[in-house]
Enzyme design. Structure first.
Site, mmCIF file in Angstrom:
data_model
loop_
_atom_site.group_PDB
_atom_site.id
_atom_site.type_symbol
_atom_site.label_atom_id
_atom_site.label_comp_id
_atom_site.label_asym_id
_atom_site.label_seq_id
_atom_site.Cartn_x
_atom_site.Cartn_y
_atom_site.Cartn_z
ATOM 1 N N LYS A 22 1.120 -1.411 0.373
ATOM 2 C CA LYS A 22 -0.086 0.243 0.052
ATOM 3 C C LYS A 22 0.900 1.403 -0.108
ATOM 4 O O LYS A 22 1.223 1.981 -1.067
ATOM 5 C CB LYS A 22 -0.672 0.098 1.149
ATOM 6 C CG LYS A 22 -1.594 1.340 1.840
ATOM 7 C CD LYS A 22 -2.093 1.199 2.628
ATOM 8 C CE LYS A 22 -1.666 1.525 3.955
ATOM 9 N NZ LYS A 22 -1.648 2.839 4.911
ATOM 10 N N ASN A 23 1.817 0.961 0.723
ATOM 11 C CA ASN A 23 2.526 2.785 1.073
ATOM 12 C C ASN A 23 3.461 2.826 0.081
ATOM 13 O O ASN A 23 4.104 4.135 0.019
ATOM 14 C CB ASN A 23 3.477 2.657 2.033
ATOM 15 C CG ASN A 23 2.446 2.695 3.684
ATOM 16 O OD1 ASN A 23 1.367 2.880 3.531
ATOM 17 N ND2 ASN A 23 3.046 2.491 4.819
ATOM 18 N N ARG A 121 -0.936 14.423 13.055
ATOM 19 C CA ARG A 121 0.373 13.550 12.463
ATOM 20 C C ARG A 121 0.605 15.186 12.012
ATOM 21 O O ARG A 121 -0.085 15.262 10.560
ATOM 22 C CB ARG A 121 0.040 12.695 11.632
ATOM 23 C CG ARG A 121 -0.489 11.756 12.411
ATOM 24 C CD ARG A 121 -0.761 10.364 11.850
ATOM 25 N NE ARG A 121 -0.074 10.032 10.415
ATOM 26 C CZ ARG A 121 -0.432 8.807 10.396
ATOM 27 N NH1 ARG A 121 -1.659 7.852 10.296
ATOM 28 N NH2 ARG A 121 0.496 8.391 9.098
#
Ligand code: UD1
Length: 417
Positions: A22-23, A121
């Protein structure tokens, strides 16, 4: 809202092919925005985060379609430079479109990204670096407006922390900037190397990906290419944890061993036999796992924060005490309260979680609150005796492709309802 019913306490067996990472897929989809013609991204996992990235590309005017495991993207008709809040909120990875849009259009307008709540974040490192490359940035009422009317120019950038997303945004923006960018304290994750391989095939000149210093010579344009996404090392760590927690021998296919060194060494020290050959990994756990050596999450090549939760589930059944220190995200122990419901013995104080292994876990109703925490609950439920109900499976589906089918193929009793 979808749920899993997991009838646990049984061994798994067989072999599983890893999905694409995914990343890697997310920044590569963003990078395709900068390419003329068609990009074909093979081994692109079917995930809700990938659909969210595809929806952003479509909104911007790109054509995106799936053929089997490949996603085909053509961005020749891009007609917008803004991303609406509803699309930004779908995933944290959406911030990666900032560098790509700026590079493509000289302007990008978006809101702050959403995604799993792992504590604050911030994107200060992304914005500071883009400013160094010459972007003008205005932030008002949660909207970020970035522009570079005269284009971006190469610069020397030193990150104060090797942020994965900031490194990717800098690489994207600098790839078509005028002149050379030197990035120090860059993130070294395999997914960054994969993104750079895609960009270099497309015509970029990026040197040093995977090392702490990356040099990027800006080029005028990029053209679409074919690329195969690397296997997902976090899905591998999840399946290894499932094997270790249930005492099952498993074979994983399509593994890149070097991406998993930090995880492999933990399992070996807790008594698992692991053999990797020609992209296949055999994991053979002992009857009962030993305590794990102290796990401190770190930027790559250190132990990945994304694998902390799933290994903790396996540690819950180990002999003795395992200690985890979460150094990357502030709020990454949300699975702990749910693991306690399954009978685990874990104490958390700030960054540290102390896990006293129990001989057994017992089924319970639990709720996932983030992606990797959801995977950890599935791992624990596979080992817990009786039928567990796990809600919040939409978190799991951000990062795991058809996970209930994969687990069922390994003999697990899992139903999605
Ligand atoms: C990426 C991964 C995520 C993984 C994480 C760490 C994607 C889509 N996601 O997330 O799965 O858990 O790397 O390996 O690839 N930080 C700042 N300011 C910034 C940027 C980051 O303070 O501008 C801090 C964050 O709050 C966090 C740490 O740096 O504490 C790491 O974040 P970062 O490496 O940027 O993670 P992501 O790219 O968000």
């Amino acid at each position: 809202m979808s749920k899993y019913l997991v009838n646990g306490g049984f061994r798994l067996c067989g072999s599983a092919e890893l999905q694409g990472a995914k990343n890697s897929a997310l920044p590569i989809l963003a990078a395709s925005l900068m390419c003329g013609g068609e990009s074909v991204i093979f081994n692109c996992p079917r995930l809700s985060d990938v659909s969210a990235a595809a929806n952003i590309l479509r909104y911007l005017g790109c054509s995106v379609r799936r053929e089997g495991d490949a996603v085909l993207v053509n961005c020749d008709a891009v007609c917008r430079e803004d991303i609406p809040d509803s699309l930004m909120r779908e995933m944290r990875g959406s911030v990666i479109f900032l560098g790509a849009l700026l590079s493509r259009n000289g302007r990008a307008v978006m809101t702050f990204p959403g995604g799993c709540d792992l504590g604050p974040r911030p994107i200060d490192l992304h914005l500071k670096a883009l400013k160094s490359l010459g972007a003008q940035i205005k932030e008002r009422y949660g909207v970020i407006e970035c522009s570079a009317p005269n284009g971006l120019s190469g610069a020397k950038i030193a990150l104060s922390f090797p942020s994965v997303g900031a490194t990717e945004n800098i690489i994207l923006a600098a790839s078509t900037a005028k002149g050379t960018t030197t990035l120090t304290n860059a993130a070294r994750e395999p997914e960054i190397v994969d993104l750079c391989e895609f960009l270099n095939k497309a015509g970029a000149k990026i040197y040093g990906a995977g090392e702490g210093v990356i040099v990027i010579d800006g080029v005028k344009s990029l053209s679409g290419v074919n690329h195969t996404v690397i296997p997902d090392r976090i899905v591998a760590a999840t399946l290894m944890s499932a094997a270790a927690a249930t005492g099952s021998q498993l074979v994983l296919e399509g593994v890149i061993q070097s991406h998993l060194n930090a995880v492999i060494s933990v399992f070996e020290e807790s008594g698992c036999y692991i053999k990797c050959e020609m992209g296949k990994m055999l994991i053979k756990p002992p009857e009962r796992l030993s305590a794990m050596p102290m796990i401190r999450t770190m930027p790559y090549p250190g132990f990945p924060t994304d694998a902390q939760a799933v290994l903790m589930s396996a540690a819950c059944l180990g002999k003795g005490t395992s200690v985890f220190v979460e150094n990357i995200f502030e709020n990454r122990y949300k699975h702990v309260g749910e693991l306690l419901r399954l009978g685990a013995d874990i104490r958390v104080e700030n960054k540290v979680a102390v896990v006293n292994g129990r001989e057994k876990l017992y089924a319970a109703e639990v709720e996932a609150r983030d992606l990797r925490g959801a995977a950890a609950l599935v791992v624990a439920a596979l080992a817990a005796e009786g039928e567990s109900e796990i809600s919040g499976i939409e978190y799991l589906e951000r990062g795991y492709e058809d996970f209930e089918l994969l687990l069922s193929s390994l003999g697990a009793k899992v139903k999605r309802i």
